[in-house]
Scaffold this motif. Structure first.
Motif, PDB file in Angstrom:
ATOM      1  N   ILE A 193      -9.368   6.131  -7.052  1.00 61.42           N
ATOM      2  CA  ILE A 193      -9.743   5.380  -6.017  1.00 61.42           C
ATOM      3  C   ILE A 193      -9.092   4.886  -4.573  1.00 61.42           C
ATOM      4  O   ILE A 193      -7.863   3.828  -5.352  1.00 61.42           O
ATOM      5  CB  ILE A 193     -10.759   4.203  -5.959  1.00 61.42           C
ATOM      6  N   GLY A 194      -8.779   5.664  -4.037  1.00 58.69           N
ATOM      7  CA  GLY A 194      -7.421   5.140  -2.671  1.00 58.69           C
ATOM      8  C   GLY A 194      -8.392   4.922  -1.519  1.00 58.69           C
ATOM      9  O   GLY A 194      -9.505   4.715  -1.729  1.00 58.69           O
ATOM     10  N   PHE A 195      -7.305   4.015  -0.643  1.00 57.89           N
ATOM     11  CA  PHE A 195      -7.985   3.299   0.528  1.00 57.89           C
ATOM     12  C   PHE A 195      -7.293   4.338   1.646  1.00 57.89           C
ATOM     13  O   PHE A 195      -6.010   4.928   1.136  1.00 57.89           O
ATOM     14  CB  PHE A 195      -7.762   1.893   0.946  1.00 57.89           C
TER      15      PHE A 195
ATOM     16  N   ALA B 128      -8.277  14.882  -0.344  1.00 58.92           N
ATOM     17  CA  ALA B 128      -7.879  16.311  -0.798  1.00 58.92           C
ATOM     18  C   ALA B 128      -6.088  16.293  -1.463  1.00 58.92           C
ATOM     19  O   ALA B 128      -5.692  17.223  -2.724  1.00 58.92           O
ATOM     20  CB  ALA B 128      -8.372  17.226   0.064  1.00 58.92           C
ATOM     21  N   ARG B 129      -5.244  15.331  -0.436  1.00 60.71           N
ATOM     22  CA  ARG B 129      -3.841  15.607  -0.645  1.00 60.71           C
ATOM     23  C   ARG B 129      -3.539  15.357  -1.474  1.00 60.71           C
ATOM     24  O   ARG B 129      -2.383  15.122  -2.519  1.00 60.71           O
ATOM     25  CB  ARG B 129      -3.155  15.258   0.820  1.00 60.71           C
ATOM     26  N   LYS B 130      -4.107  13.592  -1.540  1.00 57.72           N
ATOM     27  CA  LYS B 130      -3.541  12.719  -3.248  1.00 57.72           C
ATOM     28  C   LYS B 130      -4.655  13.677  -4.353  1.00 57.72           C
ATOM     29  O   LYS B 130      -3.886  12.444  -5.175  1.00 57.72           O
ATOM     30  CB  LYS B 130      -3.447  11.669  -2.587  1.00 57.72           C
TER      31      LYS B 130
ATOM     32  N   ILE C  38      -8.363   1.518  -8.646  1.00 56.79           N
ATOM     33  CA  ILE C  38      -8.597   1.002  -6.892  1.00 56.79           C
ATOM     34  C   ILE C  38      -7.246   0.734  -6.348  1.00 56.79           C
ATOM     35  O   ILE C  38      -6.722  -0.080  -6.530  1.00 56.79           O
ATOM     36  CB  ILE C  38      -9.132   0.054  -7.495  1.00 56.79           C
ATOM     37  N   LEU C  39      -6.865   1.857  -5.350  1.00 56.43           N
ATOM     38  CA  LEU C  39      -5.634   1.296  -5.063  1.00 56.43           C
ATOM     39  C   LEU C  39      -5.253   0.870  -3.664  1.00 56.43           C
ATOM     40  O   LEU C  39      -5.721   1.635  -2.776  1.00 56.43           O
ATOM     41  CB  LEU C  39      -4.400   2.449  -5.026  1.00 56.43           C
ATOM     42  N   SER C  40      -5.519  -0.262  -3.433  1.00 54.06           N
ATOM     43  CA  SER C  40      -6.229  -1.120  -2.157  1.00 54.06           C
ATOM     44  C   SER C  40      -4.319  -1.223  -1.533  1.00 54.06           C
ATOM     45  O   SER C  40      -5.136  -1.598   0.384  1.00 54.06           O
ATOM     46  CB  SER C  40      -6.578  -1.687  -1.886  1.00 54.06           C
ATOM     47  N   ALA C  41      -3.956  -0.707  -2.104  1.00 54.87           N
ATOM     48  CA  ALA C  41      -2.397  -2.197  -1.291  1.00 54.87           C
ATOM     49  C   ALA C  41      -2.045  -1.021   0.107  1.00 54.87           C
ATOM     50  O   ALA C  41      -2.343  -0.431   0.177  1.00 54.87           O
ATOM     51  CB  ALA C  41      -1.607  -2.105  -2.862  1.00 54.87           C
ATOM     52  N   ALA C  42      -1.314  -1.546   0.832  1.00 52.85           N
ATOM     53  CA  ALA C  42      -0.807  -1.118   1.753  1.00 52.85           C
ATOM     54  C   ALA C  42       0.467  -0.532   1.418  1.00 52.85           C
ATOM     55  O   ALA C  42       1.427  -1.883   2.110  1.00 52.85           O
ATOM     56  CB  ALA C  42      -1.024  -1.796   3.575  1.00 52.85           C
TER      57      ALA C  42
ATOM     58  N   GLU D 178      11.956   7.298   2.150  1.00 52.54           N
ATOM     59  CA  GLU D 178      10.308   7.284   2.226  1.00 52.54           C
ATOM     60  C   GLU D 178       9.597   7.582   0.733  1.00 52.54           C
ATOM     61  O   GLU D 178      11.288   7.884  -0.478  1.00 52.54           O
ATOM     62  CB  GLU D 178       9.432   8.760   2.290  1.00 52.54           C
ATOM     63  N   ASN D 179       9.279   6.173   0.204  1.00 50.70           N
ATOM     64  CA  ASN D 179       9.060   5.618  -1.137  1.00 50.70           C
ATOM     65  C   ASN D 179       7.860   6.551  -1.512  1.00 50.70           C
ATOM     66  O   ASN D 179       7.176   7.575  -0.923  1.00 50.70           O
ATOM     67  CB  ASN D 179       7.606   4.093  -1.007  1.00 50.70           C
ATOM     68  N   PRO D 180       7.908   6.925  -2.842  1.00 50.24           N
ATOM     69  CA  PRO D 180       7.615   7.506  -3.714  1.00 50.24           C
ATOM     70  C   PRO D 180       5.550   7.077  -3.327  1.00 50.24           C
ATOM     71  O   PRO D 180       5.383   6.438  -3.442  1.00 50.24           O
ATOM     72  CB  PRO D 180       7.445   7.392  -5.251  1.00 50.24           C
ATOM     73  N   ASP D 181       4.910   8.085  -3.340  1.00 54.25           N
ATOM     74  CA  ASP D 181       3.466   7.743  -3.545  1.00 54.25           C
ATOM     75  C   ASP D 181       2.508   7.695  -4.674  1.00 54.25           C
ATOM     76  O   ASP D 181       2.262   8.199  -6.059  1.00 54.25           O
ATOM     77  CB  ASP D 181       2.281   9.241  -3.028  1.00 54.25           C
ATOM     78  N   ILE D 182       1.870   5.932  -5.028  1.00 58.36           N
ATOM     79  CA  ILE D 182       2.232   5.440  -6.265  1.00 58.36           C
ATOM     80  C   ILE D 182       0.819   6.425  -6.496  1.00 58.36           C
ATOM     81  O   ILE D 182       0.102   7.025  -7.688  1.00 58.36           O
ATOM     82  CB  ILE D 182       1.756   4.082  -6.050  1.00 58.36           C
ATOM     83  N   LEU D 183      -0.281   6.697  -5.850  1.00 60.09           N
ATOM     84  CA  LEU D 183      -1.892   6.706  -5.889  1.00 60.09           C
ATOM     85  C   LEU D 183      -1.673   9.109  -6.105  1.00 60.09           C
ATOM     86  O   LEU D 183      -1.863   9.067  -7.022  1.00 60.09           O
ATOM     87  CB  LEU D 183      -2.525   6.742  -4.717  1.00 60.09           C
ATOM     88  N   ALA D 184      -0.732   9.635  -5.587  1.00 59.04           N
ATOM     89  CA  ALA D 184      -0.384  10.790  -6.014  1.00 59.04           C
ATOM     90  C   ALA D 184      -0.057  10.998  -7.411  1.00 59.04           C
ATOM     91  O   ALA D 184      -0.584  11.684  -7.353  1.00 59.04           O
ATOM     92  CB  ALA D 184       0.425  11.672  -4.431  1.00 59.04           C
TER      93      ALA D 184
END
Ligand code: CTP
Ligand code: CA
Length: 219
Positions: A145-147, A163-165, A95-99, A126-132
């Motif tokens: 699960i993303g936020f 969809a994107r992630k 669960i990636l709830s971090a901002a 730009e930072n890497p997208d941890i969720l994607a």
């Protein structure tokens, strides 16, 4: 409520939670940040542990107590969070709830000094997208699960993010009010199956409901 421990429906499952903001240094004394309090993420880590899961929480800089039976790893930046997530794998549930800060700064080695009225420009990267990244990894959790913190068009944006992630669920968070830092939350649970509007509740109640939903989904 007390922990269900070995009798909990998530006993034997591992869970990874990210929580809080990240801080991106500008120079040795300054940073970019956001208003995330970490409260919802910490409550989720606690709720999962209460259902018996083995929880690792990767926390950005927040002044919150570590929930009982949660292994906590503190980080500052998005890059540190990305590395810590990688090191904590595999996990059944994430669960990636971090901002996570979207951008880091090409930081200066020394304190930036005022320069006769000319403001310095900050070069953002730009930072890497941890969720994607996690969604595409060989260690993709069974339930990912993303936020999505949104101030407008909440469901539309959340469905696009799902969809994107490539995650399974998005917890869409209406942050147009005083949610950031508050103790209550209004969320929509957005999945490929549809959208559920959850009643406004305390962050602990939202976390407990989400943890129960996760346990049901894994059964
Ligand atoms: N996220 C992440 N790594 C990032 C940015 C976001 O893992 N570098 C995760 C967040 O933890 C959250 C989800 O992606 O679970 C959505 O974050 P959000 O900021 O809403 O999405 P962004 O893709 O960054 O889009 P936006 O432009 O709306 O900020
Ligand atoms: Ca973002």
């Amino acid at each position: 409520s007390t922990s269900l421990g070995t009798n909990g429906p998530l006993f034997g499952r591992t869970a990874l939670v990210t929580a809080g903001p990240t801080h991106e240094p500008i120079d040795p004394v300054r940073y970019l940040a956001n208003r995330s309090s970490g409260k919802q993420g910490f409550a989720i880590a606690e709720a999962l542990a209460k259902l018996g899961a083995e929880v690792t929480m990767i926390a950005g800089p927040v002044a919150l107590a570590t929930p009982a039976d949660v292994k906590r790893i503190d980080v500052q930046t998005a890059l540190e969070m990305a590395r810590a997530v990688d090191a904590a794998l595999p996990a059944d549930i994430a669960i990636l709830s971090a901002a996570v800060a979207d951008w880091r700064v090409d930081a200066a080695d020394q304190k930036i000094k005022k320069n006769g009225g000319t403001a310095p420009g900050l070069k953002l990267v730009e930072n890497p997208d941890i969720l994607a990244t996690l969604a595409k990894s060989d260690h993709r959790p069974t339930l990912l699960i993303g936020f999505a913190a949104e101030t407008e068009k909440i469901i539309e944006h959340a469905q696009a993010k799902l969809a994107r992630k490539g995650c399974d669920w998005i917890v869409a968070n209406d942050v147009s009010g005083d949610v950031m830092g508050g103790d209550r939350n209004t969320i929509h649970l957005v999945t490929t199956q549809g959208v559920e509007a959850w009643p406004t509740a305390t962050k602990a109640e939202v976390a407990a409901r989400l943890a129960n939903r996760i346990a049901d989904a894994l059964h």
